[in-house]
Motif scaffolding. Structure first.
Motif, PDB file in Angstrom:
ATOM      1  N   HIS A 205       0.833  -1.199   0.000  1.00 10.59           N
ATOM      2  CA  HIS A 205       0.000   0.000   0.000  1.00 10.59           C
ATOM      3  C   HIS A 205       0.869   1.252   0.000  1.00 10.59           C
ATOM      4  N   GLY A 206       0.226   2.386  -0.210  1.00 11.56           N
ATOM      5  CA  GLY A 206       0.948   3.649  -0.287  1.00 11.56           C
ATOM      6  C   GLY A 206       1.800   3.715  -1.542  1.00 11.56           C
ATOM      7  N   ASP A 207       3.008   4.265  -1.441  1.00 15.91           N
ATOM      8  CA  ASP A 207       3.888   4.366  -2.614  1.00 15.91           C
ATOM      9  C   ASP A 207       4.685   3.088  -2.853  1.00 15.91           C
ATOM     10  N   LEU A 208       4.445   2.059  -2.039  1.00 21.00           N
ATOM     11  CA  LEU A 208       5.033   0.726  -2.185  1.00 21.00           C
ATOM     12  C   LEU A 208       6.517   0.667  -1.846  1.00 21.00           C
ATOM     13  N   LEU A 209       7.058   1.723  -1.283  1.00 27.25           N
ATOM     14  CA  LEU A 209       8.476   1.767  -0.957  1.00 27.25           C
ATOM     15  C   LEU A 209       8.660   1.585   0.541  1.00 27.25           C
ATOM     16  N   ASP A 210       9.489   0.620   0.909  1.00 30.92           N
ATOM     17  CA  ASP A 210       9.586   0.295   2.328  1.00 30.92           C
ATOM     18  C   ASP A 210      10.541   1.191   3.105  1.00 30.92           C
ATOM     19  N   ASP A 211      11.119   2.205   2.433  1.00 31.96           N
ATOM     20  CA  ASP A 211      11.990   3.123   3.173  1.00 31.96           C
ATOM     21  C   ASP A 211      11.510   4.572   3.099  1.00 31.96           C
ATOM     22  N   THR A 212      10.236   4.764   2.732  1.00 32.58           N
ATOM     23  CA  THR A 212       9.628   6.090   2.854  1.00 32.58           C
ATOM     24  C   THR A 212       8.503   5.989   3.887  1.00 32.58           C
ATOM     25  N   GLU A 213       8.408   6.995   4.740  1.00 33.96           N
ATOM     26  CA  GLU A 213       7.421   6.957   5.815  1.00 33.96           C
ATOM     27  C   GLU A 213       6.009   7.062   5.253  1.00 33.96           C
ATOM     28  N   ALA A 214       5.045   6.464   5.949  1.00 30.43           N
ATOM     29  CA  ALA A 214       3.641   6.626   5.594  1.00 30.43           C
ATOM     30  C   ALA A 214       3.300   8.116   5.620  1.00 30.43           C
ATOM     31  N   ASP A 215       2.564   8.556   4.620  1.00 39.59           N
ATOM     32  CA  ASP A 215       2.352   9.990   4.442  1.00 39.59           C
ATOM     33  C   ASP A 215       0.877  10.252   4.158  1.00 39.59           C
TER      34      ASP A 215
END
Length: 267
Positions: A205-215
């Motif tokens: 879910h989200g931007d699918l990147l595991d090193d960017t915080e949920a925003d």
């Protein structure tokens, strides 16, 4: 030379009309070196006094320096090819869906990054101060264009890097890219991203990147559907915060993939 290049790709969703790749299955490693230089043609729309305003040569040099410093980890560099002055000052009140077509039909250089500097872009959400066209899908005609409000310069390079991120395939940190069923409990009504604040579902879910915080994005919401507080990625170029100063490693990996697979035709 590319090292540790392991690509296990699949298409997971879309953003702004382009395919988004699940970057956690593409690990271009920290030692990835593309050895690619891009040429930029700067187009400056002059004001009614035929002035470049803040788009001076010093500003253009600073743009190149900022790009080179940011993309150095993946051995990507940029060089100014030429500067073109456009004397039609009404184009300074730029409209993405009308002015863009007229100007790029007359001032455009194939297979280079066409970087237009204008006074203001009038038909975008308030969080955007310009735009960059996403990498083309296979078989589609590319539009190698970045448009930037010159009033952002010379102090504000966040918006420029934000648009360059879009140009090389990145979404916002607060976009929801997954076609999978909505998460339960869901986010507050104003939040599009289904990513939990703790990041526990960040690969689906989200931007699918595991090193960017949920925003949660440019909304006042402070808590996700579970009641956990968001820790907004204030320093990420792809958030909406003007304090952005970096891309994450996974974002760099994804841009490297797009360069190798969708932007390598550029000189």
């Amino acid at each position: 030379m590319l090292k540790n290049l392991l690509i296990a790709l699949f298409i997971l969703g879309s953003f702004s009309g382009r395919s988004q790749i699940l970057v956690n299955t593409i690990p271009l490693g920290h030692d990835t070196c593309i050895n690619k230089q891009f040429s930029i043609v700067f187009y400056i729309v002059l004001d009614s006094n035929y002035s470049v305003m803040s788009a001076t040569q010093q500003t253009l040099d600073a743009i190149i320096d900022t790009l080179n410093a940011t993309f150095k980890p993946i051995c990507v560099s940029f060089a100014s090819c030429s500067t073109v002055l456009i004397p039609n000052y009404p184009y300074n009140r730029w409209l993405k869906y009308t002015t863009d077509t007229v100007v790029t039909s007359n001032w455009y250089t194939d297979k280079t990054i066409n970087f237009y500097i204008v006074d203001s872009v009038k038909d975008l959400p308030y969080t955007e101060r310009g735009y960059g066209y996403a990498p083309p899908l296979p078989g589609n005609t590319p539009k190698d264009v970045i448009v930037m409000e010159q009033l952002r310069f010379p102090l504000d390079f966040y918006h420029m890097m934000h648009n360059v991120g879009h140009f090389f395939g990145l979404s916002h940190t607060y976009d929801e890219l997954a076609p999978t069923p909505p998460q339960s409990p869901g986010p507050p009504p104003l939040v599009d991203s289904q990513e939990f604040a703790d990041g526990s579902n960040n690969t689906v879910h989200g931007d699918l990147l595991d090193d960017t915080e949920a925003d949660p994005g440019p909304v006042p919401e402070e808590f996700d559907g579970k009641g956990d507080p968001y820790i907004r990625p204030l320093d990420n170029f792809m958030s909406f915060f003007v304090l952005g100063s970096r891309f994450s490693q996974r974002q760099m990996n994804l841009m490297a993939w797009y360069i190798l697979n969708r932007r390598l035709y550029l000189h």
